[in-house]
Design an enzyme around this catalytic site. Sequence first.
Site, PDB file in Angstrom:
ATOM      1  CB  CYS A 143      -0.932   0.003   1.208  1.00  6.24           C
ATOM      2  SG  CYS A 143      -1.961   1.496   1.324  1.00  6.24           S
ATOM      3  CB  CYS A 146      -0.661   2.339   4.041  1.00  3.08           C
ATOM      4  SG  CYS A 146      -2.271   1.786   3.488  1.00  3.08           S
ATOM      5  CG  ASP A 147       3.125   1.150   4.540  1.00  3.09           C
ATOM      6  OD1 ASP A 147       2.688   1.601   5.613  1.00  3.09           O
ATOM      7  OD2 ASP A 147       2.921  -0.021   4.168  1.00  3.09           O
TER       8      ASP A 147
END
Length: 323
Positions: A143, A146-147
């Site tokens: 992701c 997300c990261d």
Amino acid sequence: MEVSLNKQPDKVYDVIIIGAGPAGTTAAIYTARAGWKTLVLYRAEADGALGVTQKIENYPGVPGPLSGYELLKIMREQAKSFGAEFVRGKVIATDLNSDPKKVYTIDGREFQGKTIIVASGAMERANKFKGEEEFLGRGVSYCGVCDAAFFKDQPVAVIGDDDYAIEEAEFIARFASKVYFVVPGSKIKAPPEVVEHFKNMENVEILLRHRPIEIVGDQVVKGVKLKDLQNKQEKLLEVNGVFIFLGGTKPSVDFLMGQVEMTEGDCIVVNEEMMTSVPGVFAAGDVLCNEVKQAVVAAAMGCKAALAVDKFLSGKKKIVPQW
């Protein structure tokens, strides 16, 4: 009609369709035309097996040749003309036993629906790279949203070959010092204009025909070993993160979290009306693992699922045809 990301959390749809390939989009045409409030959640513009097909000549009523992506756009516009709403968002979890049922996307949004049609296709990988599980959460990610921020001013590799992977890579490139876009095949399965824009990004380098062999490191990722399929040589790409967005042929059903009956091969089991073991949850398309994988077959199953949803929501005794 596109939906704002700031939609009301208490909005309840009559039907949420997961997947915008031929099965999901056809289902949306039928449910929206029948007057049901319809939401379609899709992972990428060129979604599923049809979206990455280069040439279509045999879809009934649509003279070819045209790309699968172009055919999908025609189908989606038809669904939108009847009021279906399309939202881009990768589904990662569901609560199928709540009332209404709930669907969650990777960016933290929640959608509620009275019924669900699972038409997410079969594009998941069955096998992982060496080191992938070992370094998950320690440099390996699925992701970008997300990261990506964890890799600010650091080099990373993005492994993928379609427009979903490109979209994620473009977001990651906002943070990373360098993005190596690793493509195992000889081409990227995305619309030409998307690929051209991506190629022109300053901190992106595309590596075609490079097959990942192993993700390496100590406590965290230090690099990824690649095999250059053109000259048959292996090399180590020194990166601090590896983002993986490759597809495969396994049914895309992880978000169901075992809530519906499935075969040992992760194929969804449905009855004659395309309903799963959970009332109000239907399925269509490649998630059923039919032997014949054709767009027209998937579309037919999407139609059948939509008509069954109409029967379920209206309390009818039998399926009523639409013309």
